[in-house]
Design an enzyme around this catalytic site. Structure first.
Site, PDB file in Angstrom:
ATOM      1  N   LYS A 118       6.440 -26.896 -18.211  1.00 45.05           N
ATOM      2  CA  LYS A 118       5.505 -26.370 -19.111  1.00 45.05           C
ATOM      3  C   LYS A 118       5.927 -26.974 -20.573  1.00 45.05           C
ATOM      4  O   LYS A 118       5.090 -27.081 -21.540  1.00 45.05           O
ATOM      5  CB  LYS A 118       5.315 -24.875 -19.118  1.00 45.05           C
ATOM      6  CG  LYS A 118       4.452 -24.525 -18.176  1.00 45.05           C
ATOM      7  CD  LYS A 118       3.810 -23.102 -18.363  1.00 45.05           C
ATOM      8  CE  LYS A 118       2.685 -22.765 -17.066  1.00 45.05           C
ATOM      9  NZ  LYS A 118       2.437 -21.170 -17.468  1.00 45.05           N
ATOM     10  N   LYS A 200       0.815 -29.658  -6.889  1.00 43.14           N
ATOM     11  CA  LYS A 200       0.120 -28.405  -6.417  1.00 43.14           C
ATOM     12  C   LYS A 200      -1.273 -28.464  -7.379  1.00 43.14           C
ATOM     13  O   LYS A 200      -1.533 -28.976  -8.281  1.00 43.14           O
ATOM     14  CB  LYS A 200       0.892 -27.271  -6.837  1.00 43.14           C
ATOM     15  CG  LYS A 200       0.702 -26.712  -8.481  1.00 43.14           C
ATOM     16  CD  LYS A 200       1.310 -25.207  -8.560  1.00 43.14           C
ATOM     17  CE  LYS A 200       1.221 -24.890  -9.906  1.00 43.14           C
ATOM     18  NZ  LYS A 200       1.453 -23.583 -10.379  1.00 43.14           N
ATOM     19  N   LYS A 203      -4.948 -24.898 -12.041  1.00 45.87           N
ATOM     20  CA  LYS A 203      -6.180 -24.666 -13.118  1.00 45.87           C
ATOM     21  C   LYS A 203      -6.639 -25.385 -14.187  1.00 45.87           C
ATOM     22  O   LYS A 203      -7.490 -25.735 -14.676  1.00 45.87           O
ATOM     23  CB  LYS A 203      -6.012 -23.320 -13.610  1.00 45.87           C
ATOM     24  CG  LYS A 203      -6.673 -21.944 -12.983  1.00 45.87           C
ATOM     25  CD  LYS A 203      -6.392 -20.851 -13.971  1.00 45.87           C
ATOM     26  CE  LYS A 203      -6.256 -19.376 -12.982  1.00 45.87           C
ATOM     27  NZ  LYS A 203      -5.379 -18.447 -13.469  1.00 45.87           N
TER      28      LYS A 203
HETATM   29  P1  TYM Z   1      -0.630 -17.818 -11.580  1.00 43.70           P
HETATM   30  O1  TYM Z   1      -1.445 -17.251 -12.595  1.00 43.70           O
HETATM   31  O2  TYM Z   1      -0.085 -19.193 -11.747  1.00 43.70           O
HETATM   32  O3  TYM Z   1      -1.229 -17.660  -9.993  1.00 43.70           O
HETATM   33  C1  TYM Z   1      -1.555 -16.550  -9.630  1.00 43.70           C
HETATM   34  C2  TYM Z   1      -1.027 -16.699  -7.927  1.00 43.70           C
HETATM   35  O4  TYM Z   1      -1.364 -17.793  -7.387  1.00 43.70           O
HETATM   36  C3  TYM Z   1      -0.497 -18.473  -6.674  1.00 43.70           C
HETATM   37  N1  TYM Z   1      -0.992 -19.927  -6.770  1.00 43.70           N
HETATM   38  C4  TYM Z   1      -1.059 -20.885  -5.818  1.00 43.70           C
HETATM   39  N2  TYM Z   1      -0.691 -20.571  -4.499  1.00 43.70           N
HETATM   40  C5  TYM Z   1      -0.841 -21.636  -3.544  1.00 43.70           C
HETATM   41  N3  TYM Z   1      -1.270 -23.103  -3.907  1.00 43.70           N
HETATM   42  C6  TYM Z   1      -1.551 -23.201  -5.292  1.00 43.70           C
HETATM   43  N4  TYM Z   1      -1.874 -24.393  -5.757  1.00 43.70           N
HETATM   44  C7  TYM Z   1      -1.385 -21.952  -6.411  1.00 43.70           C
HETATM   45  N5  TYM Z   1      -1.562 -21.872  -7.624  1.00 43.70           N
HETATM   46  C8  TYM Z   1      -1.274 -20.568  -7.867  1.00 43.70           C
HETATM   47  C9  TYM Z   1       0.820 -18.200  -7.689  1.00 43.70           C
HETATM   48  O5  TYM Z   1       1.871 -18.571  -6.853  1.00 43.70           O
HETATM   49  C10 TYM Z   1       0.516 -16.908  -8.053  1.00 43.70           C
HETATM   50  O6  TYM Z   1       1.010 -15.922  -6.927  1.00 43.70           O
HETATM   51  N6  TYM Z   1       3.763 -15.930 -13.058  1.00 43.70           N
HETATM   52  C11 TYM Z   1       2.604 -15.688 -12.113  1.00 43.70           C
HETATM   53  C12 TYM Z   1       2.051 -14.377 -12.630  1.00 43.70           C
HETATM   54  C13 TYM Z   1       2.664 -13.224 -12.737  1.00 43.70           C
HETATM   55  C14 TYM Z   1       3.463 -12.659 -11.369  1.00 43.70           C
HETATM   56  C15 TYM Z   1       4.118 -11.406 -12.037  1.00 43.70           C
HETATM   57  C16 TYM Z   1       3.260 -12.914 -10.132  1.00 43.70           C
HETATM   58  C17 TYM Z   1       3.180 -12.567 -13.794  1.00 43.70           C
HETATM   59  N7  TYM Z   1       3.746 -11.437 -13.378  1.00 43.70           N
HETATM   60  C18 TYM Z   1       4.662 -10.606 -11.241  1.00 43.70           C
HETATM   61  C19 TYM Z   1       3.856 -11.966  -9.252  1.00 43.70           C
HETATM   62  C20 TYM Z   1       4.515 -10.512 -10.012  1.00 43.70           C
HETATM   63  C21 TYM Z   1       1.704 -16.788 -12.505  1.00 43.70           C
HETATM   64  O7  TYM Z   1       1.664 -17.723 -13.388  1.00 43.70           O
HETATM   65  O8  TYM Z   1       0.724 -16.970 -11.494  1.00 43.70           O
END
Ligand code: TYM
Length: 336
Positions: A118, A200, A203
């Site tokens: 990032k 991967k 978004k």
């Molecule tokens: P975020 O918002 O990027 O994504 C949310 C969830 O989706 C999963 N994910 C994927 N899984 C499979 N293939 C993909 N291409 C893919 N893209 C995203 C992510 O692994 C995630 O589980 N930091 C985290 C949010 C967060 C969080 C937390 C998660 C904040 N606090 C506490 C668990 C516990 C994030 O940015 O997810």
């Protein structure tokens, strides 16, 4: 309001409100959140505090956050069974973040691959929040003393950091936090970009054909899958080096429940074109109920507000208690 059962383990997970969820978000994380609701005490958060680690347009963030909340419910999160709320509505996350930051090392944060990626992508705004992002994530989880964290594979490193921070706190102040375990699904944990299957699905991909959004209509989904990058061979099988086909096979397996062997025999005498069309159709049909529920939910702002307000109240009831104990442990004078 969800009644939590003391016998059941606690789950916490979060998702950023930075746009419509992708098929990756859905298959890697959110769809599992729904299925875990009966077996566990579940807490799910729209992590808006995390979202501002990259620049956001405030009115757009507010709109995206409401949309994300409605999407969460449309994906099967039942606010009667699970606590579903906005992270910014529960101040304990930010407060615990500070305490945990004092048990987190600069060096370990510097090793986070998401920070490295990032900070390259947003080179004009490498802010302190982006750097300490994983500490806030640790606070999200530890504020509930969660046992299990359902996430996609890309969040594994952050979860390991949360475990290290929890362990360090326990060493300093005495056993208190549980070390949370990741729950990573056997298929769908890393859905790849349709335009470059070595990356991967994300978004924020600039190439609109790379990412399937869960609100895309059927024609759009099919068109994106038809254009999916594969390889110059003809055989549909799961094998090292066939990243594009492997990705399509895992997506197809997730949405149909078929094993890789079953998929290989189903398409043994067919070409990539037929396979891509079948995957596109299966995904579009699979997501249809989510799209339908979303249109209904987003129109009912009063209902959404009722759900997220009571979600935040339930969340605070849990975390206020935990935060007071943490404050006591570190040596602050008791407030009451
Ligand atoms: P975020 O918002 O990027 O994504 C949310 C969830 O989706 C999963 N994910 C994927 N899984 C499979 N293939 C993909 N291409 C893919 N893209 C995203 C992510 O692994 C995630 O589980 N930091 C985290 C949010 C967060 C969080 C937390 C998660 C904040 N606090 C506490 C668990 C516990 C994030 O940015 O997810």
């Amino acid at each position: 309001m969800p009644e939590f059962d003391r016998e059941k383990k606690i789950i916490f997970s979060g998702i950023q409100p930075t746009g419509v969820f992708t098929l990756g978000n859905y298959l890697g994380a959110v769809r599992n959140w729904g299925t875990l609701q009966d077996e566990y005490n579940c807490i799910y958060s729209i992590v808006d505090l995390h979202a501002i680690t990259v620049r956001q347009e405030p009115s757009k963030l507010r709109q995206n956050s409401l949309q994300a909340y409605a999407l969460l419910l449309a994906c099967g999160i039942d606010p009667k069974k699970s606590i579903a709320f906005f992270q910014s509505h529960n101040k304990c996350h930010a407060e615990l973040n500070w305490v945990l930051a004092c048990s987190t090392q600069f060096g370990e944060l510097s090793r986070m691959t998401q920070f490295k990626d990032k900070s390259k992508k947003h080179a004009d705004d490498v802010n302190a929040g982006l750097f300490t992002y994983p500490v806030l994530m640790a606070a999200d989880i530890l504020a509930y003393n969660a046992d299990l964290v359902p996430i996609g594979a890309d969040q594994k490193q952050h979860l390991e950091l949360a475990r290290n921070v929890a362990g360090r706190f326990n060493n300093k102040y005495g056993e208190f936090f549980k070390l949370p375990e990741p729950y990573i699904p056997p298929v769908g944990a890393s859905v790849k970009s349709l335009a470059d299957p070595t990356k991967k699905m994300s978004k924020s991909d600039e190439n609109q054909n790379a990412t399937v959004y869960i609100l895309d209509d059927k024609d759009t989904i099919i068109r994106k899958f038809k254009r999916a990058v594969t390889d110059s061979e003809t055989e549909i099988c799961y094998r090292e080096g066939k990243d594009g086909i492997n990705n399509l096979m895992s997506i197809y397996s997730c949405v149909t429940g078929k094993t890789y062997d079953e998929i290989e025999s189903e398409f043994a005498s067919k070409g990539y074109g037929d396979f891509k069309l079948a995957v596109g159709e299966a995904v579009a049909d699979y997501l249809k109920p989510v799209r339908d529920d979303f249109s209904r939910l987003i129109a009912d702002k009063a209902y959404l507000k009722e759900c997220y307000t009571s979600g935040a109240e339930s969340a605070m009831r849990i975390t206020n208690r935990i935060l007071s104990k943490v404050y006591h442990k570190v040596g602050f004078v008791d407030a009451r």
